[in-house]
Each structure stands twice: as C-alpha cells, then as structure tokens.
Design a protein around this motif. Sequence first.
Motif, short mmCIF file in Angstrom:
data_model
loop_
_atom_site.label_atom_id
_atom_site.label_comp_id
_atom_site.label_asym_id
_atom_site.label_seq_id
_atom_site.Cartn_x
_atom_site.Cartn_y
_atom_site.Cartn_z
N GLY A 142 -14.86 -8.90 0.44
CA GLY A 142 -16.08 -8.71 -0.10
C GLY A 142 -16.09 -8.36 -1.48
O GLY A 142 -16.81 -7.68 -1.89
N GLY A 143 -15.11 -9.11 -2.21
CA GLY A 143 -15.07 -9.05 -3.56
C GLY A 143 -14.32 -7.80 -4.21
O GLY A 143 -14.02 -7.88 -5.54
N GLU A 144 -13.69 -7.11 -3.32
CA GLU A 144 -12.99 -5.92 -3.80
C GLU A 144 -11.44 -6.27 -4.37
O GLU A 144 -11.02 -5.46 -5.02
CB GLU A 144 -12.92 -4.65 -2.56
CG GLU A 144 -14.38 -4.06 -2.78
CD GLU A 144 -14.25 -2.92 -1.50
OE1 GLU A 144 -13.19 -2.58 -1.11
OE2 GLU A 144 -15.05 -1.94 -1.80
N GLY A 145 -11.02 -7.12 -3.27
CA GLY A 145 -9.32 -7.32 -3.44
C GLY A 145 -8.61 -6.48 -2.36
O GLY A 145 -9.28 -5.68 -1.60
N VAL A 146 -7.49 -6.61 -2.38
CA VAL A 146 -6.53 -5.98 -1.56
C VAL A 146 -5.98 -4.54 -2.17
O VAL A 146 -5.88 -4.54 -3.08
CB VAL A 146 -5.40 -6.89 -0.96
CG1 VAL A 146 -5.82 -8.18 -0.23
CG2 VAL A 146 -4.55 -7.12 -2.32
N ASP A 147 -5.48 -3.81 -0.90
CA ASP A 147 -5.00 -2.38 -1.36
C ASP A 147 -3.47 -2.61 -1.99
O ASP A 147 -3.03 -1.85 -2.66
CB ASP A 147 -4.95 -1.43 -0.06
CG ASP A 147 -6.25 -1.19 0.35
OD1 ASP A 147 -7.13 -0.47 -0.50
OD2 ASP A 147 -7.10 -1.84 1.07
N HIS A 148 -2.82 -3.57 -1.31
CA HIS A 148 -1.23 -3.75 -1.71
C HIS A 148 -1.13 -5.16 -1.67
O HIS A 148 -1.43 -6.17 -0.85
CB HIS A 148 -0.61 -3.20 -0.36
CG HIS A 148 -0.68 -1.83 -0.16
ND1 HIS A 148 -0.11 -0.63 -0.67
CD2 HIS A 148 -1.63 -1.30 0.71
CE1 HIS A 148 -0.72 0.39 -0.23
NE2 HIS A 148 -1.57 0.04 0.57
N VAL A 149 -0.19 -5.62 -2.51
CA VAL A 149 0.47 -6.91 -2.46
C VAL A 149 1.82 -6.88 -2.76
O VAL A 149 2.51 -5.96 -3.62
CB VAL A 149 0.05 -7.61 -3.98
CG1 VAL A 149 0.68 -9.15 -4.00
CG2 VAL A 149 -1.46 -7.80 -4.07
#
Length: 335
Positions: A225-232
């Motif tokens: 939703g355009g936010e990005g992930v919490d962890h990579v």
Amino acid sequence: MKAYELQSTTGIESWVQVEKPQPQPGPGQALVRIRAVSLNYRDLIIAKGTYPGAKTPIIPVSDGAGEVVAVGAGVTRVKPGDRVAPTFFQVWTEGPSTPEKVGNALGGSVPGVLAEYVVLDAEGLVLLPDWLSFEEGATLPCAAVTAWNALVPQGGLKAGQTVLAQGTGGVSIFALQLARALGARVLLTSSHDDKLERGKRLGAEGLINYKKSPNWEEQVLALTGGEGVDHVLEVGGAGTLPHSVRATKKGGHIALIGLLTGAMGKADKVDTGGKALRIEPTYVGSRVMFEDMLSAMSREKTKPVIDRVFPFAEAREALRYMESGGHFGKIVISV
C-alpha cells in the motif's frame, strides 16, 4: 579418521580429503561424532580466498550435527549419546556481541566440522530435539540463527508486520519460515519463478522476480500500500542495499547479512531519505539465541528446507553446487 582440509585459498579444489588422528576432549570439551554438515556461502568464499581472517590448513565448514561420544573433565552440560549441534561462535553463550565472543568462528579462524570426529567446547553445544534429523539439525547454526537474530533479538518482530526476504538461500528461507511462524507477512524475491512458487507453498504472500523487475522496490511498495516493509533481510550487499532502503517503511529495520553482489552494504554509505531506519549488521548469534529459536520452531515442529544431501566423498561437488546458485534452502553433506 577421515576429514577434509582446506589446504590453500585457491578455490574449491583446495578442499582435500585427508586422514587425521581422532582428537580427544580436554577439560570443558566434548568429542562429537559428526553425522552431517551443511554449507554456507561463507564456506565458498573462504575456499576462494575472498573472506578475511581465514587460516590454512584448516578443517572447513561451521555447521554440523552429531552425537557426543566422550566428554572431558568438568563437563556437565552434555553427556555421551546426546544429539547436538555446535554454535557458530563457540564462546558466545549469551548477551550482546563483543569482539572476544565473535573473535573465532568455526571453519574460518578455528577448525570446523567437516570431519568424522571433532572436539568442541561443551558450552558451545546445543541439544537437538528428537523431531529434527542430523541433516536438519546441521542446517541451523549459521543461517537459521542469523535469520532469528535479524528478526527477533535485533529486529523485534511483531505479529502482523511485513518481512522482505531476498532470494531463496538458507538465511532467506529460514527467515520466511520463522517470520510466518511468528505471525508475520513475508514478501520473497528471486530471479526464478519456480523458486518463488516453492516459496509461496511455504507461506510467502508477495512474490517478486527481480530479474523481470530490476527496480523491485516498486513491487514491494505496491504490495504494501505504498508504505514499505517493516523488516528487510539484506543478503545481497552493497548492490541491493539502496533498493532495500526504498522498500522499507519509515522507522523500519534492515539487517545487513550478506555480500552476494560483491561487498557488504554499509549503513553510513547509503542515503535513507530521512526515513529514520535502523540499519545494522547481523553476524549469526549466541547459544541462547539458538536455543530460543529451537523453542519457537518446536511449537509447530518447523522443518528446515534441504535442497540436496551429498555423500562425504562428494563434498567438493556440494560446494560447486553452492557456487552454481541453483539451490533452494540448504545444501547438506552426510558424514
């Protein structure tokens, strides 16, 4: 006993099978009959001479599993007959990392486990549950503990958050399995659609082919939703870190783990665009982290994903297979 020895750092052929005297445990040590080992990318680059601090000649490989056959004076943690796996860092029992705790790692600066018998620090052994085979247990010390440390002790993963796992090697597949077991959503990247489909069967919800979508962070943003992930879990290195930054939400976490694109990414060398990201290196973990991870895996009896098991005589072929990049999950050698 039979063992392999890394006799130089000139490539895969420098793994040579040798006969060595069977070692005996001293005070505080245990003699372990190794039944299986698993490979990490580190083993390949040590053999090729591009990993710092490696010594030769040395028994290679950090990850294994077997049974205790004898213990030295003063040992009470383990006993003959116990099924065990060694910790990557034999003296990092608990607490935060220090230079002393991570000064020596199996198969690099101190002898590893690609042998029929090895002597290990009794405090650096973890008891394996009976629902894991030796082959499965051998996959855990480096890749699985790295993924666990990145997600939980360092990352503080919470149920409902989103994790991006890069590729389908050992660390990334463990991250997928562990994150799903903890109630997180997982996005997975690969250059092979068939590997992405296998990841989907393990619970990956977002599948991204980075060869078809070179700016794959755009796909990540579309899936969140355009936010990005919490962890990579950043296993690519310097070449993929800028993409990972753009794929991470404000205040998110990036664990720097790998260097598959040629060099480790550096937190101070990347423009985060004011996102207030936590970007930190993850270098395996402690014995307590290993034990906590096993407790979490035990709830659903999470089974490691093993791609192939090679016989001991074909250890170099196993390393060549690692080099090919064709694997999904872990490569194991039966001892």
